[in-house]
Design an enzyme around this catalytic site. Structure first.
Site, PDB file in Angstrom:
ATOM      1  N   TYR A 173       0.818  -1.215   0.000  1.00 14.77           N
ATOM      2  CA  TYR A 173       0.000   0.000   0.000  1.00 14.77           C
ATOM      3  C   TYR A 173       0.852   1.265   0.000  1.00 14.77           C
ATOM      4  O   TYR A 173       0.424   2.307  -0.481  1.00 14.77           O
ATOM      5  CB  TYR A 173      -0.910   0.036   1.243  1.00 14.77           C
ATOM      6  N   LYS A 186       2.956 -15.469   2.111  1.00  9.35           N
ATOM      7  CA  LYS A 186       3.107 -16.179   0.837  1.00  9.35           C
ATOM      8  C   LYS A 186       4.590 -16.528   0.711  1.00  9.35           C
ATOM      9  O   LYS A 186       5.268 -16.184  -0.265  1.00  9.35           O
ATOM     10  CB  LYS A 186       2.605 -15.291  -0.309  1.00  9.35           C
ATOM     11  N   ASP A 242     -12.390  -8.933   4.700  1.00 15.32           N
ATOM     12  CA  ASP A 242     -13.720  -8.885   4.070  1.00 15.32           C
ATOM     13  C   ASP A 242     -14.359 -10.271   4.060  1.00 15.32           C
ATOM     14  O   ASP A 242     -15.556 -10.419   4.313  1.00 15.32           O
ATOM     15  CB  ASP A 242     -13.643  -8.355   2.625  1.00 15.32           C
ATOM     16  N   ASP A 275      -3.319 -18.258   0.215  1.00 18.03           N
ATOM     17  CA  ASP A 275      -4.359 -18.938  -0.575  1.00 18.03           C
ATOM     18  C   ASP A 275      -5.058 -20.001   0.264  1.00 18.03           C
ATOM     19  O   ASP A 275      -6.286 -20.106   0.290  1.00 18.03           O
ATOM     20  CB  ASP A 275      -3.777 -19.521  -1.884  1.00 18.03           C
ATOM     21  N   ASP A 300      -6.442  -6.869   4.086  1.00 20.77           N
ATOM     22  CA  ASP A 300      -7.580  -6.193   3.453  1.00 20.77           C
ATOM     23  C   ASP A 300      -8.535  -7.232   2.892  1.00 20.77           C
ATOM     24  O   ASP A 300      -9.756  -7.168   3.096  1.00 20.77           O
ATOM     25  CB  ASP A 300      -7.056  -5.279   2.333  1.00 20.77           C
TER      26      ASP A 300
HETATM   27  C1  IPM Z   1     -10.372  -1.072   4.146  1.00 23.18           C
HETATM   28  C2  IPM Z   1     -10.650  -0.425   2.815  1.00 23.18           C
HETATM   29  C3  IPM Z   1      -9.490   0.511   2.473  1.00 23.18           C
HETATM   30  C4  IPM Z   1      -8.246  -0.343   2.357  1.00 23.18           C
HETATM   31  C5  IPM Z   1      -9.695   1.365   1.223  1.00 23.18           C
HETATM   32  C6  IPM Z   1     -10.973   2.179   1.310  1.00 23.18           C
HETATM   33  C7  IPM Z   1      -8.522   2.256   0.963  1.00 23.18           C
HETATM   34  O1  IPM Z   1     -10.870  -1.399   1.846  1.00 23.18           O
HETATM   35  O2  IPM Z   1     -10.215  -0.328   5.143  1.00 23.18           O
HETATM   36  O3  IPM Z   1     -10.309  -2.294   4.199  1.00 23.18           O
HETATM   37  O4  IPM Z   1      -8.000  -0.957   1.313  1.00 23.18           O
HETATM   38  O5  IPM Z   1      -7.498  -0.417   3.333  1.00 23.18           O
HETATM   39 MG    MG Z   2     -10.948  -3.389   2.608  1.00 24.70          MG
END
Ligand code: IPM
Ligand code: MG
Length: 360
Positions: free
Chosen positions: A141, A192, A252, A224, A248
């Site tokens: 990032y 990884k 999710d 993975d 990240d």
């Molecule tokens: C998160 C989001 C952010 C990230 C974006 C909005 C920059 O997806 O906080 O997970 O990728 O860190």
């Molecule tokens: Mg995110």
């Protein structure tokens, strides 16, 4: 002593959900003796609209002064055409980086009342309580160099850099070990290492740090496989620690296991426990302003703020108990409702406040 809390509503549903957390905050001040100065500032697209910058100078200054930051969400289609430096996401990334918020805690907890909301079979997720510790200020990032360049052939090439210094790995590993010690002591590091040198170093440093914590049972998984295990048998995990981008993605997935990303809070901490707290869902521009958003992730983020940055664990528990109560009462916003019985954002917020008041 008065705590200073900076409140950054941001874009999309951000202002609506933060308003509900604001009601909870006001209740803590009125009825539970919380002494706090609360100040609001613009960030993301709202920052760009107000000051031509997704992280206006004044907002950053306020956040530097604050003991803790409550953050809504940023981003929206109106800002997608801006150059990268001016996009809302940049405001969030700069805040994380400028404030040194390297340790991102993303719990994925399945509320028993919502077990049916998960897309996985009930027996796979019942009782799920896992914590992802994501490195937040390094890795691909932020790595340099980055950009899009033109080759001699005239073709363009995009490039980013995945880089982790030992001290960056060490401090996130320590942070994860401390958290695991407060839980079941099981830590899984995700990398990884079969392909990336960065991951080889990651694995070595995490192992060395974990050796300082005899109570920790450390394991390693390739990313993975980790993503597969998360949807195959998520309850095998207690705490997972991983790099910025893997975290990240995996967070999710972990969030969705619980049925609603609208329920999950997060904390981003610096080395001294100062932190920024935000729901892990985004700004959901498609439902902004319609009273459809679930404010509980933001309210639960406020609970984390009380616990981790203000040392008010009791207030945190009270908020969490109040959220449990409104779920017991059957209140559901659209994201967690079975067909047709959803309440509006503000109704949910008011119900949490009422449940809190009832504790006095
Ligand atoms: C998160 C989001 C952010 C990230 C974006 C909005 C920059 O997806 O906080 O997970 O990728 O860190
Ligand atoms: Mg995110």
């Amino acid at each position: 002593m008065s705590a200073r809390i900076a409140v950054l509503p941001g874009d999309g549903i951000g202002p609506e959900i933060v308003a509900e957390a604001g009601k909870v905050l006001a209740c803590l001040q009125q009825d539970f003796g919380l002494v706090a100065e609360i100040e609001q500032a613009a960030v993301g697209g709202a920052g760009y609209d107000a000051a031509g910058d997704p992280l206006p100078e004044a907002t950053l200054a306020l956040c530097r002064e604050a003991d803790a930051i409550l953050f809504g969400a940023i981003g929206g289609p109106a800002y997608d055409g801006l150059e990268r430096e001016l996009r809302p996401e940049k405001g969030l990334l700069r805040l994380r980086s400028e404030l040194g918020l390297f340790s991102n805690l993303r719990p994925a907890i399945l509320y028993p009342q919502l077990a049916e909301a998960s897309s996985l079979k009930r027996e796979l997720v019942a009782g799920l309580d896992l914590m992802i510790v994501r490195e937040l200020t390094g890795g691909i990032y932020f790595g340099q160099p980055r950009g899009i360049r033109e080759l001699d052939s005239g073709e363009r090439e995009g490039f980013n850099t995945l880089v982790y210094a030992e001290h960056e790995i060490e401090r996130i590993a320590r942070s994860a070990c401390e958290i695991a010690m407060l839980r079941e002591g099981k830590l899984c590091s995700v990398d990884k290492a079969n392909v990336l040198e960065v991951s080889e170093l990651w694995r070595e440093v995490v192992s060395a740090v974990a050796a300082d914590y005899p109570g920790i049972e450390l394991s390693h998984l390739y990313v993975d496989n980790a993503s597969m295990q998360l949807v195959r048998a998520p309850k095998q995990f207690d705490v997972m620690v991983t790099s910025n981008m893997f975290g990240d993605i995996l967070s999710d997935t972990a969030a969705m296991l619980t049925g609603s990303i609208g329920m999950l809070p997060s904390a981003s901490l610096d080395a001294d426990g100062k932190g920024m707290y935000e729901p892990i869902h985004g700004s959901a521009p498609d439902i902004a302003g319609e009273g459809l958003a679930n404010p509980l992730a933001t309210i639960l983020s406020l609970a984390m703020l009380m616990r981790y940055s203000l040392g008010q664990g009791e207030l945190a528990q009270r908020i969490e108990a109040a959220v449990g109560q409104v779920l017991d009462q059957g209140l559901r916003t659209a994201d967690i409702a079975a067909a047709g019985e959803a309440v509006a954002t503000a109704v949910m917020g008011d119900a949490v406040v009422a449940a809190l008041r009832a504790q006095t």
